[in-house]
Scaffold this motif. Sequence first.
Motif, PDB file in Angstrom:
ATOM      1  N   GLU A   6     -68.050  81.434  59.597  1.00  0.00           N
ATOM      2  CA  GLU A   6     -67.133  80.718  60.487  1.00  0.00           C
ATOM      3  C   GLU A   6     -67.486  80.951  61.953  1.00  0.00           C
ATOM      4  O   GLU A   6     -67.336  80.061  62.783  1.00  0.00           O
ATOM      5  N   LYS A   7     -67.969  82.148  62.265  1.00  0.00           N
ATOM      6  CA  LYS A   7     -68.360  82.460  63.636  1.00  0.00           C
ATOM      7  C   LYS A   7     -69.513  81.594  64.092  1.00  0.00           C
ATOM      8  O   LYS A   7     -69.520  81.073  65.215  1.00  0.00           O
ATOM      9  N   VAL A   8     -70.510  81.397  63.226  1.00  0.00           N
ATOM     10  CA  VAL A   8     -71.663  80.562  63.568  1.00  0.00           C
ATOM     11  C   VAL A   8     -71.244  79.106  63.687  1.00  0.00           C
ATOM     12  O   VAL A   8     -71.682  78.383  64.596  1.00  0.00           O
ATOM     13  N   VAL A   9     -70.395  78.646  62.800  1.00  0.00           N
ATOM     14  CA  VAL A   9     -69.954  77.251  62.829  1.00  0.00           C
ATOM     15  C   VAL A   9     -69.222  76.942  64.132  1.00  0.00           C
ATOM     16  O   VAL A   9     -69.493  75.923  64.787  1.00  0.00           O
ATOM     17  N   VAL A  10     -68.312  77.829  64.526  1.00  0.00           N
ATOM     18  CA  VAL A  10     -67.482  77.560  65.712  1.00  0.00           C
ATOM     19  C   VAL A  10     -68.246  77.800  67.005  1.00  0.00           C
ATOM     20  O   VAL A  10     -68.250  76.954  67.905  1.00  0.00           O
ATOM     21  N   LEU A  11     -68.922  78.951  67.101  1.00  0.00           N
ATOM     22  CA  LEU A  11     -69.528  79.353  68.365  1.00  0.00           C
ATOM     23  C   LEU A  11     -70.924  78.789  68.590  1.00  0.00           C
ATOM     24  O   LEU A  11     -71.445  78.889  69.708  1.00  0.00           O
ATOM     25  N   VAL A  12     -71.519  78.217  67.580  1.00  0.00           N
ATOM     26  CA  VAL A  12     -72.856  77.628  67.750  1.00  0.00           C
ATOM     27  C   VAL A  12     -72.794  76.111  67.646  1.00  0.00           C
ATOM     28  O   VAL A  12     -73.104  75.385  68.596  1.00  0.00           O
ATOM     29  N   HIS A  13     -72.372  75.612  66.488  1.00  0.00           N
ATOM     30  CA  HIS A  13     -72.407  74.159  66.269  1.00  0.00           C
ATOM     31  C   HIS A  13     -71.290  73.440  67.035  1.00  0.00           C
ATOM     32  O   HIS A  13     -71.551  72.498  67.790  1.00  0.00           O
ATOM     33  N   VAL A  14     -70.046  73.879  66.842  1.00  0.00           N
ATOM     34  CA  VAL A  14     -68.920  73.178  67.462  1.00  0.00           C
ATOM     35  C   VAL A  14     -68.915  73.393  68.977  1.00  0.00           C
ATOM     36  O   VAL A  14     -68.720  72.446  69.748  1.00  0.00           O
ATOM     37  N   LEU A  15     -69.148  74.616  69.410  1.00  0.00           N
ATOM     38  CA  LEU A  15     -69.072  74.917  70.840  1.00  0.00           C
ATOM     39  C   LEU A  15     -70.120  74.150  71.629  1.00  0.00           C
ATOM     40  O   LEU A  15     -69.840  73.640  72.714  1.00  0.00           O
ATOM     41  N   ARG A  16     -71.341  74.042  71.102  1.00  0.00           N
ATOM     42  CA  ARG A  16     -72.393  73.354  71.853  1.00  0.00           C
ATOM     43  C   ARG A  16     -72.061  71.886  72.064  1.00  0.00           C
ATOM     44  O   ARG A  16     -72.236  71.351  73.167  1.00  0.00           O
ATOM     45  N   ASN A  17     -71.577  71.222  71.036  1.00  0.00           N
ATOM     46  CA  ASN A  17     -71.203  69.812  71.189  1.00  0.00           C
ATOM     47  C   ASN A  17     -69.944  69.650  72.030  1.00  0.00           C
ATOM     48  O   ASN A  17     -69.790  68.640  72.725  1.00  0.00           O
ATOM     49  N   SER A  18     -69.050  70.629  71.983  1.00  0.00           N
ATOM     50  CA  SER A  18     -67.815  70.529  72.754  1.00  0.00           C
ATOM     51  C   SER A  18     -68.043  70.753  74.239  1.00  0.00           C
ATOM     52  O   SER A  18     -67.220  70.340  75.062  1.00  0.00           O
ATOM     53  N   MET A  19     -69.123  71.418  74.596  1.00  0.00           N
ATOM     54  CA  MET A  19     -69.375  71.728  75.990  1.00  0.00           C
ATOM     55  C   MET A  19     -69.836  70.525  76.800  1.00  0.00           C
ATOM     56  O   MET A  19     -69.826  70.568  78.033  1.00  0.00           O
ATOM     57  N   ILE A  20     -70.228  69.428  76.143  1.00  0.00           N
ATOM     58  CA  ILE A  20     -70.772  68.274  76.868  1.00  0.00           C
ATOM     59  C   ILE A  20     -69.753  67.688  77.846  1.00  0.00           C
ATOM     60  O   ILE A  20     -70.049  67.539  79.034  1.00  0.00           O
ATOM     61  N   PRO A  21     -68.533  67.331  77.418  1.00  0.00           N
ATOM     62  CA  PRO A  21     -67.575  66.830  78.424  1.00  0.00           C
ATOM     63  C   PRO A  21     -67.066  67.916  79.357  1.00  0.00           C
ATOM     64  O   PRO A  21     -66.700  67.631  80.504  1.00  0.00           O
TER      65      PRO A  21
END
Length: 335
Positions: free
Chosen positions: A244-259
Motif C-alpha cells: 500500500e505504501k508503494v501504491v500511494v507514495l509512488v504511483h498515486v502521488l506522482r500522478n497527483s502532483m501534476i496539478p
Amino acid sequence: MLTFTIRRLILAIPTLLFISLVIFLLLELAPGDPMAQVPLTVPPEVKEKMRLALGLGEPGYIRFYKWLVQFFWVEPQILFDHMFGTTFAEGKLRIISWQHRGPVMDVVVERLPQTLWVVGLSYIVGIMIALPIGIYSAYKQYSMFDQAGTFITMIGYSIPPFFTGPLVIVLFSVNLGWFPFIYDTTHEVVDWDSFVYQLRQMIMPVMVLALQTTAQISRYMRASMLDNLNQDYVRTARAKGLSEKVVVLVHVLRNSMIPVVTVIALGLPAIFGGAIITEQVFSVNGIGAQLIGAIQANDLPTVQTLTFMFAFLIVFFNLIADVLYGVLDPRIRYD
C-alpha cells in the motif's frame, strides 16, 4: 522537451515586453508629481534641472525605451561586473529612484534578502506541511483527521494576512510575550544567541504566510489524490501485490502532483504579494515595504520595476510548471 522549453522562452520575450508596456502606460495615468516634494525655497531653474535629471522632461516613449535598455541590458551588466570584477556597465545610466535619488536595483538588492528569508522560508514550511496533510486526508477520507484538516485549512484560507498578522501579534507578543512583534532588519547573526533571536522574530511572519500556503496546497493535494485513488491503474497495482505504501507514495502521488505543481509554481509569485501586507504588519524592511513606500512617494520608476519583477516571476514559474509536467508524467510529450 528541449524544443518546447526553447519555444516557451522565445514566447516569453514578447509577453514580458507587452506586460512592461501595460505597466508603463498605467503608471503614466497616475496623478501626482515627484517634484511636489521639493521644498518651495528651491529656485524654479533648479527644479527644471532636477526634472531633466530624473527624465521627467522627455516624452513617454523615450522614457519607456530608456527603461527597457536599463532594465534588460545595463542592470545585468551591473550584476556581471559585481560578480566578476569587470567594468562593462561603468558610466552607463541606470534606473534612478525618484524617492532615494539612487539606482532602484541597489535598493532592491539591499532589501531582497529580508523578503527571501521570510517569504522563502514560509513557502517551504507551507509546502512541507501541506503535502503530508493532503495525502493523508485523501487516503483517510472522511476520517477525524480529514474533517479536522478540512476545518482548519478552510479557516486558514479564508482569513487574510492583514487579520491574522495583528491577531498573532496580540496573542503571542502582547499577551504571552513569546516573540518580538517588530522584525529587526538590522539584526546580525554572530553567535548562537543572535541566531535564536533571528528565529524567534521570524516565527510569526513565517507562520502567517505559511498558513495560507498550507491551506491552499493541501486542498489541491487532497482533491488530486482522491481523483487518482479510484483509477484503474491503482486497482491493478494492488492486484499485482504491491504494498500500500508503494501504491500511494509512488504511483498515486506522482500522478497527483501534476496539478499541484501548477499551484506551487504559480503560488510563489502570489506569496510575494501577500508578503507586501505581512511586511507592513511586522515592519519587515523588504521589497514589499519598498513598493508601498514608492507608491506613497509617487516613485514611478521603483513601482514600475518592482511590479514588472512580480510579473516576471509569474511568467518564469509558469514555464517551470509546464516543464515539470513532462518530468512527472512521461506520457506528456511537448516535442
